[in-house]
Design a protein around this motif. Structure first.
Motif, PDB file in Angstrom:
ATOM      1  N   HIS B 164      14.782  23.188 -31.805  1.00 10.24           N
ATOM      2  CA  HIS B 164      13.352  23.007 -32.078  1.00 10.24           C
ATOM      3  C   HIS B 164      12.921  23.445 -33.472  1.00 10.24           C
ATOM      4  CE1 HIS B 164      13.304  22.716 -27.637  1.00 10.24           C
ATOM      5  NE2 HIS B 164      12.509  21.726 -27.965  1.00 10.24           N
ATOM      6  N   CYS B 165      13.896  23.784 -34.312  1.00  8.47           N
ATOM      7  CA  CYS B 165      13.541  24.289 -35.637  1.00  8.47           C
ATOM      8  C   CYS B 165      13.094  23.192 -36.575  1.00  8.47           C
ATOM      9  CB  CYS B 165      14.695  25.082 -36.216  1.00  8.47           C
ATOM     10  SG  CYS B 165      14.901  26.599 -35.275  1.00  8.47           S
ATOM     11  N   LEU B 166      13.365  21.949 -36.212  1.00  6.27           N
ATOM     12  CA  LEU B 166      12.904  20.837 -37.044  1.00  6.27           C
ATOM     13  C   LEU B 166      11.378  20.897 -37.169  1.00  6.27           C
ATOM     14  CD1 LEU B 166      13.176  18.113 -38.482  1.00  6.27           C
ATOM     15  CD2 LEU B 166      13.218  17.011 -36.246  1.00  6.27           C
ATOM     16  N   LYS B 167      10.718  21.056 -36.043  1.00  3.70           N
ATOM     17  CA  LYS B 167       9.244  21.076 -36.060  1.00  3.70           C
ATOM     18  C   LYS B 167       8.697  22.479 -36.307  1.00  3.70           C
ATOM     19  CE  LYS B 167       5.259  19.543 -33.320  1.00  3.70           C
ATOM     20  NZ  LYS B 167       4.888  18.674 -32.180  1.00  3.70           N
ATOM     21  N   TYR B 168       9.365  23.489 -35.751  1.00  7.23           N
ATOM     22  CA  TYR B 168       8.741  24.809 -35.721  1.00  7.23           C
ATOM     23  C   TYR B 168       9.331  25.823 -36.699  1.00  7.23           C
ATOM     24  CZ  TYR B 168       6.353  22.885 -31.715  1.00  7.23           C
ATOM     25  OH  TYR B 168       5.577  22.097 -30.920  1.00  7.23           O
ATOM     26  N   GLY B 169      10.379  25.427 -37.417  1.00  2.00           N
ATOM     27  CA  GLY B 169      10.962  26.355 -38.386  1.00  2.00           C
ATOM     28  C   GLY B 169      11.961  27.305 -37.748  1.00  2.00           C
ATOM     29  N   VAL B 170      12.715  28.012 -38.581  1.00  3.98           N
ATOM     30  CA  VAL B 170      13.759  28.926 -38.111  1.00  3.98           C
ATOM     31  C   VAL B 170      13.167  30.316 -37.839  1.00  3.98           C
ATOM     32  CG1 VAL B 170      15.709  27.667 -39.100  1.00  3.98           C
ATOM     33  CG2 VAL B 170      14.446  29.301 -40.509  1.00  3.98           C
ATOM     34  N   THR B 171      14.033  31.273 -37.536  1.00  2.78           N
ATOM     35  CA  THR B 171      13.572  32.602 -37.113  1.00  2.78           C
ATOM     36  C   THR B 171      12.565  33.213 -38.080  1.00  2.78           C
ATOM     37  OG1 THR B 171      15.624  32.981 -35.903  1.00  2.78           O
ATOM     38  CG2 THR B 171      14.365  34.933 -36.510  1.00  2.78           C
ATOM     39  N   THR B 172      12.816  33.106 -39.383  1.00  7.19           N
ATOM     40  CA  THR B 172      11.927  33.760 -40.354  1.00  7.19           C
ATOM     41  C   THR B 172      10.473  33.308 -40.227  1.00  7.19           C
ATOM     42  OG1 THR B 172      11.758  34.495 -42.664  1.00  7.19           O
ATOM     43  CG2 THR B 172      12.258  32.164 -42.313  1.00  7.19           C
ATOM     44  N   ASN B 173      10.265  32.087 -39.748  1.00  9.99           N
ATOM     45  CA  ASN B 173       8.910  31.586 -39.582  1.00  9.99           C
ATOM     46  C   ASN B 173       8.214  32.152 -38.351  1.00  9.99           C
ATOM     47  OD1 ASN B 173      10.618  28.800 -40.618  1.00  9.99           O
ATOM     48  ND2 ASN B 173       8.952  29.589 -41.851  1.00  9.99           N
ATOM     49  N   HIS B 174       8.932  32.935 -37.557  1.00 10.17           N
ATOM     50  CA  HIS B 174       8.366  33.464 -36.319  1.00 10.17           C
ATOM     51  C   HIS B 174       8.418  34.978 -36.246  1.00 10.17           C
ATOM     52  CE1 HIS B 174       7.993  29.397 -34.682  1.00 10.17           C
ATOM     53  NE2 HIS B 174       9.045  29.162 -35.434  1.00 10.17           N
ATOM     54  N   VAL B 175       8.849  35.608 -37.343  1.00  6.08           N
ATOM     55  CA  VAL B 175       8.890  37.075 -37.400  1.00  6.08           C
ATOM     56  C   VAL B 175       7.746  37.537 -38.287  1.00  6.08           C
ATOM     57  CG1 VAL B 175      10.221  39.066 -38.178  1.00  6.08           C
ATOM     58  CG2 VAL B 175      11.384  37.163 -37.068  1.00  6.08           C
ATOM     59  N   LEU B 176       6.804  38.254 -37.708  1.00  6.53           N
ATOM     60  CA  LEU B 176       5.653  38.712 -38.488  1.00  6.53           C
ATOM     61  C   LEU B 176       5.920  40.056 -39.153  1.00  6.53           C
ATOM     62  CD1 LEU B 176       2.854  37.762 -35.947  1.00  6.53           C
ATOM     63  CD2 LEU B 176       3.154  36.772 -38.217  1.00  6.53           C
ATOM     64  N   GLY B 177       6.472  40.984 -38.396  1.00  2.53           N
ATOM     65  CA  GLY B 177       6.681  42.324 -38.939  1.00  2.53           C
ATOM     66  C   GLY B 177       7.950  42.951 -38.398  1.00  2.53           C
TER      67      GLY B 177
END
Lengths: 493, 493
Positions: B164-177
């Motif tokens: 699902h990273c095509l649409k939603y990006g890889v881990t770095t795009n989901h780590v806030l802090g």
């Protein structure tokens, strides 16, 4: 120590340097006459003013590298400047330093529609990217309100936001690769043309580093397909809290609008006085603008849902702009809000802070209390979707002590944002205006670690010294050093 | 030098250290028996094996910090390990080093649905995050195929991807802090709960740093609303090029599917031999899977458009899975592709490289030529949407010299990816398996700059030495040092 040594140098030390710069960029690429240097003495925040010793206008990566290399070898501090629209004094020159201006680096180097990428020089104006590709059905998403005059290089330095960043992310999410001149004059490449790159994400470190790590000289940007359909809803409410709750409910429903903006009663009336859109009811306590984009069917469905959520929260009326003209009219008021504040009051000060979206109602209440405590009216305009507040403090600079009180009030608002788990700056950066507040948000080890990273790129501290990081001075001293007047370019937020 | 000194120490030096570790984490938190250490001698890539001197299993940030501080003070190198499913040897222990395992750090510390955030310890399994919030209509987007066993800490080290990273990006795009223990034992916070944070993006540097900058002990993840509707289309083609062109055309049409995967004829037949989905026509040269998600109306509309694009490119048949059971069946073949390769051939080697999506057809042709040149069949399975290739080279390890040839072939494929403007690794990381190829992608100054950043966090080089960065050894030496066998856990890609 270093700076002190430099300050003590005789002024004529610049003549041999200027000769060297002229060899690199040509005679017409160096500005040294005092009257001509005046143009560069401040950026968008006119409260800080300083003429540089000399301005250099390179055209290529190699020219930038050669200029920076000389500064490195001769221990000359330097500052990079894009279009000069920044709002935190990030491009404020140094009295005894070089100002490297990217105004002649305005080439779009490559348009690759197939891979949805554009390569630009840093002086390219934000809006030109979209103009260059819109005919083919593409656009560049980050859209600071200053987009018709601000440069991509400056956007990268400040990691600029904009109305559409709620859905599409800020500048860092749209920068794939960078060619950089780092402060020793070396040229390095970070990131690349594919999003997955091994090694440390130095691209990400550079974006938002406010000129302290070098100059980006070639920038690979991601462009997006223009959405099939766009519409804007305008809802008015009898309380700001209800507008805030609506924003929370829209997100909670799984809808991510392209943008969501709130204006309060004071802003609404200021705007209607000045630009008379006729769209914003003067008796509303808040107006909410929601932009939706996507497939026609998707926009139609979400429009229905958003309107329903607005009504559930007590919206008096929900109107929709489906055509470009009406959309423009809806946005006109929002875009004029800051300029309009200038008409309400002799002076105003705009703050930029972020809070978690869900704390909107509480924080607005506290801002209201602070407004009463200090006795200055505050108009609120904000990117509600991502919790980015822009409180406008209205005051009269001619009243003795007013500015100091306003700056203290602005500081209290920032501390409030941090206390609610937010941030010191949403999109305007830290620069020289907020670096004294950095310890509110970061402890000593956090700042020290950032300092180590700065030193990797900028070991002599010659690139944009005194910005971003807190200096030993206190905030009070900063206030004294600063002669605040109206912020020009204030219709550009 | 340092490592050599350590290697020369007497083995009983560990006893006082073990005592210290036991004081911190308890007796049951330290593993030192040789037979018990066997569990930790490799990660998901079993070709590299090394038992650590001692394993420590902390439960809290403070325990991690105390253990790391001792290592720092006594110059003991250490490696962090999550679930051990990594595929580049990133968690390979050191003979004379400590292995810090996060297996006891499995708490979900906070679920904040209102702000769409979850705070977890690093040992939490990827899939648990979604399980914890799915009842409330949320999910965690990055989904490596190993998601039922891999840990969030490991995902952060490798910046893991997924379908699902095509649409939603890889881990770095989901780590806030992140709360981090850095290699001197200090605890720092990077990033935060709002996306806009001033200062350098150290959060971004840490994600994907493969254990060389410290250990993340508390991780704030962004969760997303579960989409209203999901469907998967399966199209079959008579040429791989046509499938590749379809992918390009779907993106060019402005549609961003949740995922797009291609399998070639060799993979299709392997899969049908082993798991017999019955969905993949054995005579097809390529099968394309396209997952669409969003509003019901949006999915319906995009389904129609994607099917049309498939047909325009000569798809023989396009079938659709609208219900979860059929979706699962469609994906079953793709998920079993690697395991199936193991049934076709005594051994196989999987490569992980990235190319610009638009170069798909050309690169596949060159891979085919390389396959013929070397005389090894290659099955191709890939995340087509983001150009992430996983060529599977089939070979027999018992044949003298086969592994060396296969490794050379794998290396040529990587160089091919870089030559087409791509990357050495899409999602498996560099670790110890690919660090010798880093100079193919980065020049000396680029690597030096990364090295400086590493030294900020990790000045003594004690955190995961020998990984990510190229060591003086050549790739040939690496090949000799490596005893390749089947890669276990290969159904986890």
């Amino acid at each position: 120590m270093l700076l002190k040594n430099i300050l003590n140098r005789p002024q004529n030390k610049w003549q041999p340097l200027i000769k060297q710069f002229e060899t690199i960029v040509g005679k017409d690429g160096v500005v040294q006459r005092k009257d001509e240097l005046l143009t560069y003495e401040c950026d968008g925040i006119t409260g800080y003013r300083q003429r540089p010793a000399v301005v250099v206008l390179p055209r290529t990566t190699e020219q930038v590298a050669a200029v920076v290399k000389i500064c490195h070898e001769q221990n000359i501090p330097w500052v990079a400047r894009g279009a000069g629209t920044g709002l935190s004094g990030g491009a404020l020159p140094l009295e005894d330093g070089v100002l490297i201006v990217t105004a002649r680096m305005k080439q779009i180097l490559k348009i690759d529609l197939e891979n949805q990428q554009v390569v630009v020089q840093p002086g390219v104006i934000n809006n030109w990217v979209t103009q260059a590709v819109s005919g083919a059905g593409f656009y560049y998403a980050p859209d600071p309100s200053s987009q018709i005059i601000c440069s991509i290089g400056g956007n990268i330095a400040e990691n600029s936001g904009g109305v559409h960043c709620l859905k599409y992310g800020v500048t860092t999410n749209h920068v794939l690769g960078l060619k950089l001149v780092i402060p020793d004059g070396s040229i390095i490449d970070v990131g690349g043309v594919v999003p997955e790159m091994p090694g440390y994400d130095l691209r990400g470190v550079f974006v938002g580093s406010e000129g302290t790590l070098g100059i980006a000289t070639e920038i690979t940007l991601r462009i997006l397909k223009t959405p099939e359909s766009i519409c804007v809803l305008l809802a008015d409410f009898t309380t700001v809290e209800a507008a805030g709750q609506t924003v929370a409910d829209i997100i909670a429903a799984g809808i991510i609008p392209a943008g969501m903006e709130i204006m309060d009663n004071l802003s609404i009336n200021a705007v209607e006085d000045v630009v008379a859109t006729g769209c914003y009811p003067r008796d509303a306590e808040a107006v909410l603008l929601v932009e939706l984009d996507g497939l026609q069917v998707e926009v139609t469905e979400n429009k229905r849902r958003v309107a329903q959520i607005c009504k559930n929260n007590g919206a008096r009326e929900v109107t929709t702009a489906n055509d470009p003209e009406t959309r423009l009219k809806f946005w006109k008021g929002r875009k004029a809000a800051f300029a309009a504040a200038g008409h309400m009051s002799p002076n105003y000060f705009v703050q930029d802070g972020v809070i978690p979206r869900t704390q909107l109602a509480k924080v607005l209440q506290e801002i209201n209390q602070l407004s009463q405590k200090y006795g200055y009216p505050i108009a609120n305009v904000f990117h509600a979707g991502d919790g980015n507040l822009h409180p406008l403090i209205l005051y009269d600079n001619k009243v003795e002590g007013a500015w100091e009180e306003v700056e203290a009030l602005g500081g209290e608002i920032l501390k409030l944002c941090v206390r609610y788990g937010g941030s010191l700056s949403g999109e305007h950066g830290i620069g020289i205006d907020k670096n004294c507040y950095m310890p509110e948000m970061f402890n000593e080890i956090d700042l020290e670690t950032m300092g180590y990273v700065r030193d990797c790129f900028n070991p002599k501290g010659l690139a944009n010294p005194g910005k971003l990081f807190p200096t030993p001075r206190t905030c009070g001293e900063a206030a004294n050093a600063k002669k605040q007047d109206n912020i020009e370019g204030a219709d550009l937020f």
